[in-house]
Design a protein around this motif. Structure first.
Motif, PDB file in Angstrom:
ATOM      1  N   GLY A 191      14.975 161.879  84.890  1.00 51.40           N
ATOM      2  CA  GLY A 191      14.995 162.619  83.629  1.00 51.40           C
ATOM      3  C   GLY A 191      15.652 161.847  82.511  1.00 51.40           C
ATOM      4  O   GLY A 191      15.234 161.921  81.352  1.00 51.40           O
ATOM      5  N   VAL A 192      16.665 161.082  82.847  1.00 50.17           N
ATOM      6  CA  VAL A 192      17.354 160.276  81.838  1.00 50.17           C
ATOM      7  C   VAL A 192      16.394 159.269  81.223  1.00 50.17           C
ATOM      8  O   VAL A 192      16.356 159.089  80.009  1.00 50.17           O
ATOM      9  CB  VAL A 192      18.579 159.570  82.453  1.00 50.17           C
ATOM     10  N   SER A 193      15.616 158.618  82.056  1.00 50.71           N
ATOM     11  CA  SER A 193      14.693 157.606  81.532  1.00 50.71           C
ATOM     12  C   SER A 193      13.615 158.242  80.658  1.00 50.71           C
ATOM     13  O   SER A 193      13.171 157.632  79.682  1.00 50.71           O
ATOM     14  CB  SER A 193      14.066 156.808  82.675  1.00 50.71           C
ATOM     15  N   VAL A 194      13.218 159.460  80.966  1.00 47.50           N
ATOM     16  CA  VAL A 194      12.177 160.142  80.191  1.00 47.50           C
ATOM     17  C   VAL A 194      12.708 160.614  78.844  1.00 47.50           C
ATOM     18  O   VAL A 194      12.039 160.494  77.816  1.00 47.50           O
ATOM     19  CB  VAL A 194      11.600 161.334  80.994  1.00 47.50           C
ATOM     20  N   PHE A 195      13.946 161.134  78.819  1.00 49.77           N
ATOM     21  CA  PHE A 195      14.472 161.769  77.620  1.00 49.77           C
ATOM     22  C   PHE A 195      15.524 160.948  76.878  1.00 49.77           C
ATOM     23  O   PHE A 195      16.267 161.481  76.063  1.00 49.77           O
ATOM     24  CB  PHE A 195      15.063 163.140  77.970  1.00 49.77           C
ATOM     25  N   GLU A 196      15.585 159.658  77.121  1.00 49.97           N
ATOM     26  CA  GLU A 196      16.633 158.846  76.511  1.00 49.97           C
ATOM     27  C   GLU A 196      16.554 158.835  74.981  1.00 49.97           C
ATOM     28  O   GLU A 196      17.558 158.942  74.292  1.00 49.97           O
ATOM     29  CB  GLU A 196      16.576 157.409  77.036  1.00 49.97           C
ATOM     30  N   GLU A 197      15.354 158.739  74.434  1.00 52.72           N
ATOM     31  CA  GLU A 197      15.201 158.732  72.968  1.00 52.72           C
ATOM     32  C   GLU A 197      15.659 160.056  72.364  1.00 52.72           C
ATOM     33  O   GLU A 197      16.319 160.075  71.325  1.00 52.72           O
ATOM     34  CB  GLU A 197      13.754 158.470  72.584  1.00 52.72           C
ATOM     35  N   GLN A 198      15.318 161.169  73.013  1.00 55.81           N
ATOM     36  CA  GLN A 198      15.730 162.474  72.509  1.00 55.81           C
ATOM     37  C   GLN A 198      17.250 162.621  72.560  1.00 55.81           C
ATOM     38  O   GLN A 198      17.840 163.219  71.661  1.00 55.81           O
ATOM     39  CB  GLN A 198      15.059 163.600  73.313  1.00 55.81           C
ATOM     40  N   TRP A 199      17.898 162.097  73.601  1.00 57.59           N
ATOM     41  CA  TRP A 199      19.353 162.157  73.690  1.00 57.59           C
ATOM     42  C   TRP A 199      19.994 161.425  72.531  1.00 57.59           C
ATOM     43  O   TRP A 199      20.933 161.922  71.920  1.00 57.59           O
ATOM     44  CB  TRP A 199      19.827 161.531  74.993  1.00 57.59           C
ATOM     45  N   GLN A 200      19.478 160.247  72.236  1.00 56.65           N
ATOM     46  CA  GLN A 200      20.052 159.471  71.140  1.00 56.65           C
ATOM     47  C   GLN A 200      19.827 160.162  69.800  1.00 56.65           C
ATOM     48  O   GLN A 200      20.708 160.160  68.941  1.00 56.65           O
ATOM     49  CB  GLN A 200      19.472 158.064  71.148  1.00 56.65           C
ATOM     50  N   GLU A 201      18.670 160.771  69.632  1.00 56.08           N
ATOM     51  CA  GLU A 201      18.390 161.500  68.391  1.00 56.08           C
ATOM     52  C   GLU A 201      19.325 162.699  68.239  1.00 56.08           C
ATOM     53  O   GLU A 201      19.875 162.933  67.160  1.00 56.08           O
ATOM     54  CB  GLU A 201      16.930 161.954  68.381  1.00 56.08           C
TER      55      GLU A 201
END
Length: 92
Positions: free
Chosen positions: A59-69
């Protein structure tokens, strides 16, 4: 049939050892619900913790961009983001 059984046994063993390692490092609270007060039985097995750790990393690899945003939108939450990233580094 035997090959399937060997693969299943290896996968189960690997996830169980991963779960033990995650518990030993003290970061299982990022993956599973904590044990309630007054509960005598374990809620999650080592296998379950290892399996949740594997799913968490995917899940981290999938949502990494959203986390940073989200972190850039809410800078006051960056401390929690750093704690989560530290847990990810320990799981990998």
């Amino acid at each position: 049939m035997q090959q399937s059984l060997i693969i299943i046994t290896l996968a189960y063993s690997w996830l169980t050892f991963s779960g033990e390692e995650i518990k030993r490092k003290g970061i299982s609270e990022y993956l599973v619900r904590p044990k309630e007060k007054g509960r005598s039985d374990k809620r999650y097995s080592d296998f379950s913790i290892g399996f949740n750790g594997l799913n968490f990393l995917q899940g981290v690899s999938v949502f990494e961009e959203q986390w940073q945003e989200l972190t850039s939108l809410f800078p006051q939450k960056s401390r929690y983001y750093c704690q989560g990233m530290r847990a990810i580094m320990h799981i990998q």
